[in-house]
Motif scaffolding. Structure first.
Motif, PDB file in Angstrom:
ATOM      1  N   VAL A 118       0.848  -1.195   0.000  1.00 32.04           N
ATOM      2  CA  VAL A 118       0.000   0.000   0.000  1.00 32.04           C
ATOM      3  C   VAL A 118       0.881   1.241   0.000  1.00 32.04           C
ATOM      4  O   VAL A 118       1.990   1.236   0.534  1.00 32.04           O
ATOM      5  CB  VAL A 118      -0.924   0.003   1.233  1.00 32.04           C
ATOM      6  CG1 VAL A 118      -2.038  -1.023   1.077  1.00 32.04           C
ATOM      7  CG2 VAL A 118      -0.141  -0.268   2.516  1.00 32.04           C
ATOM      8  N   PHE A 119       0.340   2.335  -0.587  1.00 30.39           N
ATOM      9  CA  PHE A 119       1.160   3.512  -0.825  1.00 30.39           C
ATOM     10  C   PHE A 119       0.321   4.775  -0.670  1.00 30.39           C
ATOM     11  O   PHE A 119      -0.906   4.739  -0.742  1.00 30.39           O
ATOM     12  CB  PHE A 119       1.770   3.440  -2.229  1.00 30.39           C
ATOM     13  CG  PHE A 119       2.526   2.165  -2.457  1.00 30.39           C
ATOM     14  CD1 PHE A 119       3.849   2.054  -2.077  1.00 30.39           C
ATOM     15  CD2 PHE A 119       1.888   1.046  -3.001  1.00 30.39           C
ATOM     16  CE1 PHE A 119       4.536   0.860  -2.247  1.00 30.39           C
ATOM     17  CE2 PHE A 119       2.565  -0.145  -3.175  1.00 30.39           C
ATOM     18  CZ  PHE A 119       3.890  -0.244  -2.786  1.00 30.39           C
ATOM     19  N   HIS A 120       1.012   5.898  -0.485  1.00 26.46           N
ATOM     20  CA  HIS A 120       0.315   7.183  -0.367  1.00 26.46           C
ATOM     21  C   HIS A 120      -0.498   7.467  -1.621  1.00 26.46           C
ATOM     22  O   HIS A 120      -1.624   7.960  -1.539  1.00 26.46           O
ATOM     23  CB  HIS A 120       1.319   8.318  -0.136  1.00 26.46           C
ATOM     24  CG  HIS A 120       1.898   8.343   1.241  1.00 26.46           C
ATOM     25  ND1 HIS A 120       1.378   9.123   2.241  1.00 26.46           N
ATOM     26  CD2 HIS A 120       2.940   7.672   1.788  1.00 26.46           C
ATOM     27  CE1 HIS A 120       2.082   8.944   3.359  1.00 26.46           C
ATOM     28  NE2 HIS A 120       3.032   8.067   3.109  1.00 26.46           N
ATOM     29  N   GLN A 121       0.072   7.190  -2.764  1.00 26.74           N
ATOM     30  CA  GLN A 121      -0.625   7.364  -4.039  1.00 26.74           C
ATOM     31  C   GLN A 121      -0.664   6.036  -4.766  1.00 26.74           C
ATOM     32  O   GLN A 121       0.368   5.366  -4.919  1.00 26.74           O
ATOM     33  CB  GLN A 121       0.085   8.413  -4.900  1.00 26.74           C
ATOM     34  CG  GLN A 121      -0.599   8.669  -6.244  1.00 26.74           C
ATOM     35  CD  GLN A 121       0.131   9.707  -7.077  1.00 26.74           C
ATOM     36  OE1 GLN A 121       0.923  10.495  -6.556  1.00 26.74           O
ATOM     37  NE2 GLN A 121      -0.127   9.720  -8.374  1.00 26.74           N
ATOM     38  N   GLU A 122      -1.851   5.634  -5.187  1.00 28.35           N
ATOM     39  CA  GLU A 122      -2.011   4.377  -5.909  1.00 28.35           C
ATOM     40  C   GLU A 122      -2.750   4.617  -7.205  1.00 28.35           C
ATOM     41  O   GLU A 122      -3.762   5.331  -7.208  1.00 28.35           O
ATOM     42  CB  GLU A 122      -2.750   3.360  -5.035  1.00 28.35           C
ATOM     43  CG  GLU A 122      -1.982   2.984  -3.784  1.00 28.35           C
ATOM     44  CD  GLU A 122      -2.678   1.931  -2.925  1.00 28.35           C
ATOM     45  OE1 GLU A 122      -3.748   1.435  -3.341  1.00 28.35           O
ATOM     46  OE2 GLU A 122      -2.148   1.612  -1.850  1.00 28.35           O
ATOM     47  N   PRO A 123      -2.258   4.051  -8.318  1.00 26.55           N
ATOM     48  CA  PRO A 123      -1.054   3.239  -8.451  1.00 26.55           C
ATOM     49  C   PRO A 123       0.213   4.012  -8.048  1.00 26.55           C
ATOM     50  O   PRO A 123       0.251   5.241  -8.135  1.00 26.55           O
ATOM     51  CB  PRO A 123      -1.020   2.889  -9.943  1.00 26.55           C
ATOM     52  CG  PRO A 123      -2.412   3.054 -10.428  1.00 26.55           C
ATOM     53  CD  PRO A 123      -2.976   4.178  -9.616  1.00 26.55           C
ATOM     54  N   LEU A 124       1.214   3.281  -7.630  1.00 22.84           N
ATOM     55  CA  LEU A 124       2.495   3.888  -7.271  1.00 22.84           C
ATOM     56  C   LEU A 124       3.048   4.598  -8.509  1.00 22.84           C
ATOM     57  O   LEU A 124       3.170   3.989  -9.574  1.00 22.84           O
ATOM     58  CB  LEU A 124       3.464   2.807  -6.791  1.00 22.84           C
ATOM     59  CG  LEU A 124       4.834   3.276  -6.318  1.00 22.84           C
ATOM     60  CD1 LEU A 124       4.708   4.126  -5.067  1.00 22.84           C
ATOM     61  CD2 LEU A 124       5.746   2.068  -6.047  1.00 22.84           C
ATOM     62  N   PRO A 125       3.369   5.885  -8.393  1.00 26.12           N
ATOM     63  CA  PRO A 125       3.799   6.641  -9.580  1.00 26.12           C
ATOM     64  C   PRO A 125       5.072   6.082 -10.205  1.00 26.12           C
ATOM     65  O   PRO A 125       5.975   5.596  -9.507  1.00 26.12           O
ATOM     66  CB  PRO A 125       4.039   8.050  -9.027  1.00 26.12           C
ATOM     67  CG  PRO A 125       3.257   8.119  -7.758  1.00 26.12           C
ATOM     68  CD  PRO A 125       3.280   6.734  -7.188  1.00 26.12           C
ATOM     69  N   ALA A 126       5.122   6.143 -11.511  1.00 26.20           N
ATOM     70  CA  ALA A 126       6.350   5.769 -12.223  1.00 26.20           C
ATOM     71  C   ALA A 126       7.475   6.676 -11.750  1.00 26.20           C
ATOM     72  O   ALA A 126       7.291   7.872 -11.534  1.00 26.20           O
ATOM     73  CB  ALA A 126       6.145   5.913 -13.729  1.00 26.20           C
ATOM     74  N   GLY A 127       8.640   6.103 -11.572  1.00 25.12           N
ATOM     75  CA  GLY A 127       9.785   6.876 -11.117  1.00 25.12           C
ATOM     76  C   GLY A 127       9.951   6.920  -9.617  1.00 25.12           C
ATOM     77  O   GLY A 127      10.984   7.411  -9.128  1.00 25.12           O
TER      78      GLY A 127
END
Length: 304
Positions: free
Chosen positions: A244-253
């Motif tokens: 899990v992440f702050h922004q999903e989908p996890l940003p490229a880069g």
């Protein structure tokens, strides 16, 4: 409640594939009800008393003035509680599904086995063409800390103990320091509340033994990303498994994608099973209509 039940509003942020999965499952579980998608002009909002939701956009429930019950399809309700347009006295029921608990336990078990036996290290060795064996420890020599002892945390702890791991569960209000100091693998399964947001920061990570691992299966906002990356970069943490992440989908880069000490999962640790969840929704609604107490009603004071 009205003598003739009105339609049930589905306030769900689904794509076409998800609607194709959920609509038939809910219709089969609720054959006597009319299901309508929120926002579509084919029903009178004033006739809706029940909403079934899955991360609805903020304000989506405002159009239902007679709403009396909200049933979430997800276990986490932090986004729903953060919506100021949801009336404070409106009962919200979260999803507690034994199938999800079992799936979460499977993912946690996989992560612990990978870390304990070094299978992530062997995967890198295969990529590099390296044949090297490493010492193998017994499960009862590996110390696991599980943050959160609710439905999922309890299931995870029980599954790990059954395989012989030394597991310490942590509940809100208990001292955290001793659990951290004794955890070679720390698994986060806490609900996201104002008290737990950004909980896993430098102060927490540095209390783990050097070389320990973090497994975050709860919410991205529990972790301060910069602090976790710093602990991985300097070797204080040996590895992190992140679902899990702050922004999903996890940003490229994002550095998590390529960091050699990070395993990334695309929020799949315990996906909701539409078939079993729909049956649970039907059971909850039937009990509520009979005037029985709600089970798994969200306590707004604690946030879950």
């Amino acid at each position: 409640m009205s003598a003739t039940p009105g339609p049930i509003a589905l306030a769900c942020r689904f794509d076409a594939q998800e609607w194709a999965e959920w609509l038939p499952a809910l219709a089969a579980a609720l054959p006597g009800d009319t299901l309508v998608r929120a926002g579509e002009p084919d029903h009178d909002p004033a006739t809706v008393e029940i909403a079934i939701v899955a991360n609805p956009p903020a304000g989506a429930l405002q159009r239902y003035p007679r709403l009396r019950l909200v049933q979430s399809l997800w276990a986490g309700v932090d986004r729903l509680l953060a919506d100021p347009t949801v009336p404070a006295g409106l009962p919200i029921v979260r999803m507690v599904d034994p199938a999800m608990n079992a799936a979460m336990a499977e993912t946690a078990l996989w992560a612990v086995l990978m870390l304990h036996r070094g299978f992530h290290t062997y995967a890198r060795q295969q990529h590099d063409g390296v044949w090297r064996q490493h010492p193998q420890r017994r499960a009862d020599e590996v110390r696991i800390g599980v943050l959160g002892q609710g439905q999922m945390g309890g299931a995870v702890s029980a599954r790990l103990r059954a395989l012989g791991y030394r597991v310490t569960g942590w509940r809100r209000g208990e001292p955290l320091g001793p659990v951290l100091a004794d955890s070679e693998v720390l698994i986060n399964l806490l609900p996201l509340t104002p008290d737990t947001r950004s909980l896993i920061d430098t102060a927490v990570l540095r209390q783990l033994p050097r070389g320990a691992a973090l497994v975050n299966l709860a919410r991205g906002a529990h972790v301060v990303d910069a602090d976790l990356l710093a602990a991985l970069d300097d070797g204080h943490l040996g590895h992190a498994v992140l679902d899990v992440f702050h922004q999903e989908p996890l940003p490229a880069g994002h550095r998590y994608w390529t960091h050699p000490a990070v395993t990334v999962l695309p929020h799949v640790a315990a996906q909701t099973d539409a078939r079993s969840a729909a049956r649970i929704v039907a059971q909850h609604l039937a009990a509520w209509r009979r005037g029985e107490p709600l089970v798994h009603q969200v306590d707004r004071r604690t946030g879950y």
